[in-house]
Write a protein that holds these residues in place. Structure first.
Motif, PDB file in Angstrom:
ATOM      1  N   UNK A  44       0.900  -1.239  -0.002  1.00 24.21           N
ATOM      2  CA  UNK A  44       0.034  -0.233  -0.174  1.00 24.21           C
ATOM      3  C   UNK A  44       0.785   1.335   0.199  1.00 24.21           C
ATOM      4  N   UNK A  45       0.934   2.038  -0.994  1.00 23.40           N
ATOM      5  CA  UNK A  45       1.769   3.170  -1.303  1.00 23.40           C
ATOM      6  C   UNK A  45       0.971   4.617  -1.136  1.00 23.40           C
ATOM      7  N   UNK A  46       1.008   5.348  -0.334  1.00 23.58           N
ATOM      8  CA  UNK A  46       0.353   6.592  -0.185  1.00 23.58           C
ATOM      9  C   UNK A  46       0.989   7.538  -1.027  1.00 23.58           C
ATOM     10  N   UNK A  47       0.586   8.539  -2.074  1.00 28.62           N
ATOM     11  CA  UNK A  47       1.163   9.641  -2.759  1.00 28.62           C
ATOM     12  C   UNK A  47       0.226  10.821  -2.008  1.00 28.62           C
ATOM     13  N   UNK A  48       1.076  11.413  -1.095  1.00 28.87           N
ATOM     14  CA  UNK A  48       0.172  12.810  -0.718  1.00 28.87           C
ATOM     15  C   UNK A  48       1.010  13.922  -1.240  1.00 28.87           C
ATOM     16  N   UNK A  49       0.306  14.965  -1.639  1.00 27.11           N
ATOM     17  CA  UNK A  49       0.890  16.192  -2.089  1.00 27.11           C
ATOM     18  C   UNK A  49       1.660  16.896  -0.933  1.00 27.11           C
ATOM     19  N   UNK A  50       2.969  17.350  -1.037  1.00 25.70           N
ATOM     20  CA  UNK A  50       3.698  18.112   0.039  1.00 25.70           C
ATOM     21  C   UNK A  50       3.121  19.423  -0.082  1.00 25.70           C
ATOM     22  N   UNK A  51       2.701  20.212  -0.892  1.00 25.49           N
ATOM     23  CA  UNK A  51       2.562  21.539  -0.955  1.00 25.49           C
ATOM     24  C   UNK A  51       0.923  21.724  -0.800  1.00 25.49           C
ATOM     25  N   UNK A 100      -0.409  -4.193  -5.794  1.00 24.93           N
ATOM     26  CA  UNK A 100      -0.422  -2.859  -5.143  1.00 24.93           C
ATOM     27  C   UNK A 100      -1.485  -2.087  -4.886  1.00 24.93           C
ATOM     28  N   UNK A 101      -1.627  -1.263  -4.052  1.00 26.23           N
ATOM     29  CA  UNK A 101      -2.573  -0.362  -3.720  1.00 26.23           C
ATOM     30  C   UNK A 101      -1.896   1.044  -3.955  1.00 26.23           C
ATOM     31  N   UNK A 102      -2.082   2.094  -4.834  1.00 28.05           N
ATOM     32  CA  UNK A 102      -1.467   3.282  -4.592  1.00 28.05           C
ATOM     33  C   UNK A 102      -2.687   4.165  -4.371  1.00 28.05           C
ATOM     34  N   UNK A 103      -2.483   5.183  -3.251  1.00 30.07           N
ATOM     35  CA  UNK A 103      -3.518   6.182  -3.249  1.00 30.07           C
ATOM     36  C   UNK A 103      -2.999   7.529  -3.461  1.00 30.07           C
ATOM     37  N   UNK A 104      -3.687   8.233  -4.300  1.00 31.60           N
ATOM     38  CA  UNK A 104      -3.127   9.708  -4.516  1.00 31.60           C
ATOM     39  C   UNK A 104      -4.182  10.674  -3.790  1.00 31.60           C
ATOM     40  N   UNK A 105      -3.690  11.957  -3.606  1.00 32.64           N
ATOM     41  CA  UNK A 105      -4.488  13.041  -2.980  1.00 32.64           C
ATOM     42  C   UNK A 105      -5.162  13.873  -3.989  1.00 32.64           C
ATOM     43  N   UNK A 143      -4.488   3.239   7.540  1.00 32.30           N
ATOM     44  CA  UNK A 143      -5.908   3.279   7.358  1.00 32.30           C
ATOM     45  C   UNK A 143      -6.367   2.412   6.267  1.00 32.30           C
ATOM     46  N   UNK A 144      -5.574   2.629   5.127  1.00 26.31           N
ATOM     47  CA  UNK A 144      -6.053   1.900   3.644  1.00 26.31           C
ATOM     48  C   UNK A 144      -5.637   0.757   3.654  1.00 26.31           C
ATOM     49  N   UNK A 145      -4.564   0.313   4.471  1.00 27.46           N
ATOM     50  CA  UNK A 145      -4.072  -1.164   4.515  1.00 27.46           C
ATOM     51  C   UNK A 145      -5.062  -1.828   5.459  1.00 27.46           C
ATOM     52  N   UNK A 146      -5.657  -1.151   6.380  1.00 25.20           N
ATOM     53  CA  UNK A 146      -6.842  -1.706   7.257  1.00 25.20           C
ATOM     54  C   UNK A 146      -8.022  -2.131   6.565  1.00 25.20           C
ATOM     55  N   UNK A 147      -8.295  -1.038   5.659  1.00 20.52           N
ATOM     56  CA  UNK A 147      -9.627  -1.501   4.715  1.00 20.52           C
ATOM     57  C   UNK A 147      -9.178  -2.629   3.690  1.00 20.52           C
ATOM     58  N   UNK A 154     -11.995   2.254  -1.418  1.00 16.83           N
ATOM     59  CA  UNK A 154     -11.106   1.109  -1.375  1.00 16.83           C
ATOM     60  C   UNK A 154     -11.812  -0.129  -1.814  1.00 16.83           C
ATOM     61  N   UNK A 155     -13.117  -0.292  -1.356  1.00 16.35           N
ATOM     62  CA  UNK A 155     -13.723  -1.425  -1.718  1.00 16.35           C
ATOM     63  C   UNK A 155     -14.008  -1.418  -3.333  1.00 16.35           C
ATOM     64  N   UNK A 156     -13.966  -0.327  -3.929  1.00 17.54           N
ATOM     65  CA  UNK A 156     -14.208  -0.420  -5.464  1.00 17.54           C
ATOM     66  C   UNK A 156     -13.180  -1.301  -6.140  1.00 17.54           C
ATOM     67  N   UNK A 157     -12.213  -1.549  -5.431  1.00 12.75           N
ATOM     68  CA  UNK A 157     -11.379  -2.707  -5.923  1.00 12.75           C
ATOM     69  C   UNK A 157     -11.781  -4.061  -6.224  1.00 12.75           C
TER      70      UNK A 157
END
Ligand SMILES: [Zn+2]
Length: 761
Positions: free
Chosen positions: A394-401, A453-458, A434-438, A506-509
């Motif tokens: 599970x990889x989170x891609x979160x905007x820094x700015x 993989x699951x990638x999550x972007x903001x 949190x996403x891994x828990x789902x 997440x469940x849409x996977x």
């Protein structure tokens, strides 16, 4: 117009399945042929159109739009667009006059008006005109100027699984919406039969997309997309795709490198009413079944990607490559190559197979592990956090700015007190957990997560939604803020935006990707199931009480009247899908109905299948859901397919008709409407031998007498609740008289909102 093809009409009858058109008195004028096909006609005079709906569901929709039991309208003008036998049919009933006009503005005027609204009847007409198989591609569109409802369209499209349709462009605020009054298969075919193989009428499959796309720091996109197609049927010369009209095509080539003719809908820019997003490709040679070929699309444009602030980009998930309609009913391979700015991180669907840097460009390649319904990507100045759920990365891609809107919000909030820096990246690590828990919860209920993989972007703040693409979730950045920040900027706190929202996406996977849907009728299997899953996760992350409260609120929502005064639940069955969204229903009614009631249906099944005697009361429900996912693994399912799975796993207590079928349940809650009201009274009396005599009455109202329900019955002992069994309620009044070998203080129903019903106790 063809001056030799004009006639006075007297009771000329045109019949297409259930559509009956009478040109009572007037003049009809046909067009000149193109490719030896006469494709158009114009009528002025008086006429009448009638249609008898094929079933009660369609009758209910027709009533909603027309207040008529059977459609019966007068009209004064008409245009016909067709590639079927209309000319011969009319010719038999009239005498041609030599005095016809060489032109009639009405045809072109109506064509343009419909195109301005985004309708794509013209590319469809072109398909029919250029096809070598005229019968298989027959098309008929009668656009009638009616008294009372202005222009109404009657269609018989041989390439649509639901050939017959009636629709109208109606005002919804500043735009026009294509209301569908009715839509159904011709003849005696049921919708379930028509959609059983959703590809049955498709000329070709897409096997693989080879997309090579460049994305820039200025939010431009340019791409060369090779679409490898496998023709199933022969004869078609015009292939239709969907592509964001803001991406302009400059060439389409076939496998031999020949340049093909094409046209696409007008460039939309920022126009609110869409011009449509179609591309019609005209082949040099008609398709030949079994002869695979690759079409190469070259296009570029702005607006498919939007810059939303420093290092913040919004990349549209649909429309950035030429797609087929109804994409969730099929699967294709995706080979993606991206050229992105070197200082940005790009993430896409599929497995990353390589990454290099060339000058200022970062080149990455991605390949689907299994065929997918759709593909997407995102890029930005991301902070990455990694987590794991079993074998799933599970990889989170979160905007820094902060994006531009966040900066605005931050400034406003700073005036009221400190918020600290608003940045999605502060929560990156937490989001990973949190996403891994789902994934853990859903794997245990529904079976394996479908990818590695699951990638999550903001998503930037101004895009307040979420979307689950295969292995890639786009989540509104507000879900990346902590509770203090959400509070200070005025976003409601609670589980809705956090646990529920993340889990729904997440469940849409599973719901959409592991199992797709065959037609618009079946989309509740995705959104309803995702709604259920979001609530299920809330039960695990919070508690059972919160889970039950959420269903109570969903039920209240379904009983609410929308802005047009219709109780949301009454708008139509969840099986009606996107047709619920119309000018006759309120904004948001589609979502309120399909999501909430669709979720409730699954919750009711869970409660019916609950087995209190087992250490895991959900074991039967889990078996059913896992069987469903396994049976339709990476395939599309229909409502009937799901019903078949439920029937395989139903308990005896659910078999209210004694035929091992769940017709009673699906007919009421999926194919029908209605919320029953129950009055429940029961007294308990301890017997001398330590048992309990329960005596009571259950009465029902608000629904037809044929209604049935399987209602779990609960006993209370002190603060303990035990499920006693299920009441099979097949009459509007049922006595309850039973002696059970246990002590109890009282009995009750609906403790867990088991039923979509109003209960009075
Ligand atoms: Zn959803």
């Amino acid at each position: 117009m063809d001056p030799a093809k004009s006639a006075h009409t007297e009771n000329v009858v045109i019949v297409r399945d259930r559509i009956h058109i009478t040109l009572t008195d007037g003049t009809i004028q046909f067009t000149q042929p193109i490719n030896s096909v006469v494709f158009g006609a114009v009528f002025h005079g008086s006429g009448r159109v009638q249609l008898e709906p094929p079933n009660p569901i369609e009758a209910q929709q027709l009533r909603l739009f027309t207040k008529q039991e059977k459609l019966d309208m007068a009209f004064t003008e008409a245009t016909f667009s067709f590639t079927d036998g209309l000319l011969d049919e009319v010719a038999k009933q009239v005498k041609w006059q030599a005095s016809g006009a060489a032109s009639d503005e009405l045809y072109a005027k109506r064509q343009k008006e419909r195109e301005d609204l985004g309708e794509s009847a013209l590319p469809r007409l072109l398909q029919g005109v250029l096809s070598t198989d005229r019968a298989r591609t027959a098309f008929f569109l009668a656009d009638l100027k009616t008294s009372g409802k202005d222009w109404v369209e009657f269609q018989d499209d041989a390439l649509d699984p639901e050939e017959i349709g009636v629709a109208r462009w109606a005002d919804v605020g500043a735009v026009k919406h294509h209301d569908i009054w009715t839509s159904f298969p011709a003849g005696k075919t049921t919708p379930a039969e028509a959609w059983n193989d959703p590809q049955a009428k498709e000329d070709f499959f897409v096997r693989v997309y080879h997309i090579d796309a460049g994305v820039t720091s200025g939010a431009d996109l340019n791409a060369t997309t090779g679409v490898e197609i496998a023709p199933r049927l022969s004869g078609q010369s015009v292939l239709l795709f969907e592509l964001d009209s803001n991406l302009r095509l400059d060439s389409i080539k076939d496998s031999k490198g020949s340049v093909l003719a094409f046209y696409q809908s007008r460039e939309n820019k920022d126009r609110y009413q869409s011009y449509g997003n179609y591309v019609a490709v005209i082949l040099g040679q008609p398709l030949n079944a079994g002869e695979a070929q690759t079409l190469e699309f070259h296009y570029a444009g702005k607006r498919a990607i939007r810059k939303a602030g420093s290092g913040n980009y919004f990349c549209e998930s649909s429309g950035w490559y030429p797609e087929r309609p109804n994409s969730f009913s099929a699967r294709a391979g995706f080979d993606l190559t991206f050229h992105s700015p070197k200082n940005m991180v790009l993430v896409a669907t599929g497995e990353k197979t390589g990454e290099t840097v060339d000058g200022n460009a970062r080149i990455s390649t991605w390949k689907s592990e299994v065929p997918l319904a759709v593909a997407g990507f995102a890029y930005g100045d991301y902070k990455i956090a990694n987590d794991k759920a079993g074998d799933v990365e599970v990889d989170i891609y979160a905007n820094r700015e902060p994006d531009d809107m966040m900066v605005q919000v931050e400034r406003g909030a700073a005036l009221r007190g400190a918020v600290g820096n608003l940045t999605p990246s502060a929560m990156a690590k937490t989001m990973g957990t949190e996403m891994a828990n789902t994934i853990r919860v859903f794997s245990s209920y529904f079976g394996p997560y479908p990818y590695k993989h699951l990638s999550v972007t903001s998503l930037p703040m101004s895009y307040s939604y979420g979307q689950g693409w295969p292995g890639l979730i786009y989540l509104w950045s507000a879900s990346f803020l902590d509770s203090t920040q959400r509070h200070v900027i005025g976003l409601p706190d609670g589980v809705q935006l956090t646990d529920f929202f993340r889990a729904h996406e997440s469940s849409h996977q599973w719901w959409g990707h592991r199992v797709g849907w065959k037609s618009y009728h079946d989309q509740w299997l995705s959104e309803g199931f995702a709604e259920f899953s979001g609530n299920l996760y809330v039960q695990y992350r919070e508690n059972m009480k919160e889970y039950v409260n959420r269903w109570r609120r969903e039920k209240e929502l379904l009983k609410t009247k929308d802005e047009k005064g219709h109780p949301i639940e009454s708008l139509g069955p969840i099986w009606m899908g996107r047709r619920i969204a119309s000018s006759e229903t309120g904004r948001g009614s589609y979502q309120d109905l399909i999501y909430s009631k669709g979720g409730y249906v699954l919750h009711m099944l869970r409660m019916q299948l609950s087995d209190p005697r087992n250490p895991d009361p959900d074991h039967l429900f889990k078996d059913m859901m896992q069987d469903y996912c396994k049976t339709f693994d990476n395939k599309a399912a229909s409502t009937e397919d799901f019903k078949g799975i439920v029937e395989k796993h139903m308990t005896r207590a659910m078999d209210l008709d004694g035929n091992h079928k769940m017709d009673w349940f699906f007919n009421q809650y999926v194919y029908g409407t209605g919320i029953p009201q129950y009055n429940f009274h029961a007294s308990v009396e301890a017997t001398p031998d330590g048992k309990t005599h329960i005596k009571g009455q259950l009465t029902r109202s608000g629904v037809p007498d044929t209604w049935k329900d399987a209602i779990p019955l609960y006993a209370h002992m002190g603060d303990k609740t035990v499920r006693l069994g299920t009441l099979g309620v097949t009459h509007s009044s049922e006595p309850l008289d039973v002696t059970l070998p246990a002590k109890m203080d009282r009995v009750s129903i609906n403790d867990y909102e088991d039923l979509l019903a109003d209960i009075k106790e």
